[in-house]
Design an enzyme around this catalytic site. Structure first.
Site, PDB file in Angstrom:
ATOM      1  N   GLY A   1       0.816  -1.217   0.000  1.00 22.10           N
ATOM      2  CA  GLY A   1       0.000   0.000   0.000  1.00 22.10           C
ATOM      3  C   GLY A   1       0.842   1.255   0.000  1.00 22.10           C
ATOM      4  O   GLY A   1       0.444   2.274   0.571  1.00 22.10           O
ATOM      5  N   ALA A   2       1.976   1.224  -0.671  1.00 26.33           N
ATOM      6  CA  ALA A   2       2.918   2.348  -0.620  1.00 26.33           C
ATOM      7  C   ALA A   2       2.411   3.600  -1.318  1.00 26.33           C
ATOM      8  O   ALA A   2       2.935   4.691  -1.081  1.00 26.33           O
ATOM      9  CB  ALA A   2       4.257   1.928  -1.230  1.00 26.33           C
TER      10      ALA A   2
ATOM     11  N   GLY B   1      -0.819   4.643  -1.146  1.00 23.74           N
ATOM     12  CA  GLY B   1      -1.960   5.192  -0.407  1.00 23.74           C
ATOM     13  C   GLY B   1      -1.524   6.299   0.537  1.00 23.74           C
ATOM     14  O   GLY B   1      -0.340   6.632   0.636  1.00 23.74           O
TER      15      GLY B   1
ATOM     16  N   THR C   1      -1.442   6.552   3.920  1.00 20.86           N
ATOM     17  CA  THR C   1      -0.517   6.125   4.971  1.00 20.86           C
ATOM     18  C   THR C   1       0.798   5.652   4.373  1.00 20.86           C
ATOM     19  O   THR C   1       1.880   6.010   4.843  1.00 20.86           O
ATOM     20  CB  THR C   1      -1.133   5.002   5.813  1.00 20.86           C
ATOM     21  OG1 THR C   1      -2.380   5.428   6.357  1.00 20.86           O
ATOM     22  CG2 THR C   1      -0.203   4.610   6.956  1.00 20.86           C
ATOM     23  N   GLY C   2       0.701   4.833   3.326  1.00 19.28           N
ATOM     24  CA  GLY C   2       1.905   4.301   2.706  1.00 19.28           C
ATOM     25  C   GLY C   2       2.824   5.381   2.183  1.00 19.28           C
ATOM     26  O   GLY C   2       4.051   5.285   2.309  1.00 19.28           O
TER      27      GLY C   2
ATOM     28  N   LYS D   1      -8.567  -6.219  12.944  1.00 25.41           N
ATOM     29  CA  LYS D   1      -7.120  -5.991  13.056  1.00 25.41           C
ATOM     30  C   LYS D   1      -6.532  -6.838  14.185  1.00 25.41           C
ATOM     31  O   LYS D   1      -5.416  -7.361  14.066  1.00 25.41           O
ATOM     32  CB  LYS D   1      -6.838  -4.508  13.293  1.00 25.41           C
ATOM     33  CG  LYS D   1      -7.162  -3.625  12.098  1.00 25.41           C
ATOM     34  CD  LYS D   1      -6.863  -2.157  12.383  1.00 25.41           C
ATOM     35  CE  LYS D   1      -7.134  -1.288  11.169  1.00 25.41           C
ATOM     36  NZ  LYS D   1      -6.805   0.137  11.390  1.00 25.41           N
TER      37      LYS D   1
END
Length: 319
Positions: A11-12, A14, A16-17, A126
């Protein structure tokens, strides 16, 4: 010269990523980054932008061949998952491959607010992922960052903050006195870069946040900076409980209904940090988290005051 710490990120591209990539590249620690991308997006503009910054981008299907995943993860020291919230279960085969590949630390996708089980379905999912990681005896670190600053910009009558005001969270829960820990999304990567090479954080939970304020204090800061009275939309505890009660049946009826799932996530978040008070250093400490400020007292992030001023100056668009 010591070898770089190799990091694989899911998820780099996105929100957060991207922050994690930025933080690792800017760190004084030498990181070598590999972004695991969906095969369908391997040549996307976002992934090409990562390549231009020295990030190695590889195609990886988390639900595909376990053998292929193991090959990709061989030689990776730390795996960081910034996966989309609808695909949290995909982290389980990723963790299994990481164990086989000899990954030294697995960071599951948390990056949110701390809370106990039974408060939020997504958070419980989670926790299920973490349990799967622990059953493998795979070294891990859980990182929660509190509530994102960009979701908490108050509206003012002139409309100067409209471009940054969240349509979901432009509210004051209850009487506005419940404290809430905040972090600017751009600081997440800075915090992660410190945590993932620290032996003190291995097999631990870390609460990495910038400051603690309540909704009334946020409104007062915006009023001071803007010279305007903030538009205050109060939400009562009864209203949030009714919203929760009405959103659950739709999801039970159709578990694939994205709109129903999103509504439940939003209402459960508001209930947790806005009414229950889960998102505080004290609550996190009770739940066993290490406090980032105690681990790294010299590391500071962007305050809400600074962020609000950037919004008013037109330098930030917010969420």
């Amino acid at each position: 010269m010591s070898s770089p710490t190799t990091v694989g990120i899911i998820g780099a591209t996105g929100r957060t990523g991207k922050s994690v990539v930025d933080g690792l590249l800017a760190s004084e620690t030498d990181f070598e980054i590999t972004a695991l991308a969906r095969p369908s997006s391997i040549d996307s503009a976002a992934n090409n932008a990562l390549r231009s910054r020295g990030v190695h981008v590889v195609a990886a299907d988390l639900t595909g061949s376990k053998e292929d995943l193991v090959k990709i993860l061989k030689g990776i020291d730390v795996v960081i998952s910034c996966i989309v919230f609808t695909n949290l279960d995909d982290q389980i085969p990723l963790a299994e491959a990481a164990k086989q590949a000899g990954v030294k630390r697995f960071v599951p996708c948390d990056f949110s607010t701390p809370m106990p089980r039974g408060v939020m379905e997504m958070h419980d999912k989670k926790e299920d992922v973490l349990a799967a990681v622990q059953r493998l005896y795979l070294p891990y670190t859980v990182i929660d960052v509190g509530w994102w600053s960009e979701h908490s910009v108050p509206a003012v009558p002139s409309g100067r903050t409209d471009q940054a005001v969240s349509k979901y969270f432009n509210i004051i829960p209850g009487n506005g006195t419940v404290p809430n820990a905040y972090t600017d999304a751009s600081d997440i990567g800075t915090y992660v870069a410190k945590i993932i090479t620290d032996p003190r954080t291995l097999n631990k939970r870390v609460f990495a946040y910038t400051e603690v304020l309540n909704a009334n204090q946020l409104a007062e800061i915006m009023e001071e900076l803007s010279g305007e009275k903030v538009i205050r939309n109060y939400l009562s505890a009864d209203e949030i409980q009714k919203a929760l009660a009405s959103s659950r049946p739709a999801l039970v009826k159709n578990p694939t209904d994205f709109s129903a799932r999103l509504n439940l996530v939003l209402y459960e978040y508001i209930n947790s940090w806005g009414f229950r008070g889960d998102n505080t250093p004290e609550s996190a400490a009770y739940l066993g988290y290490l406090d980032f400020k105690e681990l790294y007292p010299g590391v500071t992030g962007k305050t809400m005051r600074t962020f609000f001023q950037e919004i008013l100056d037109g330098k930030k668009s917010g969420h």
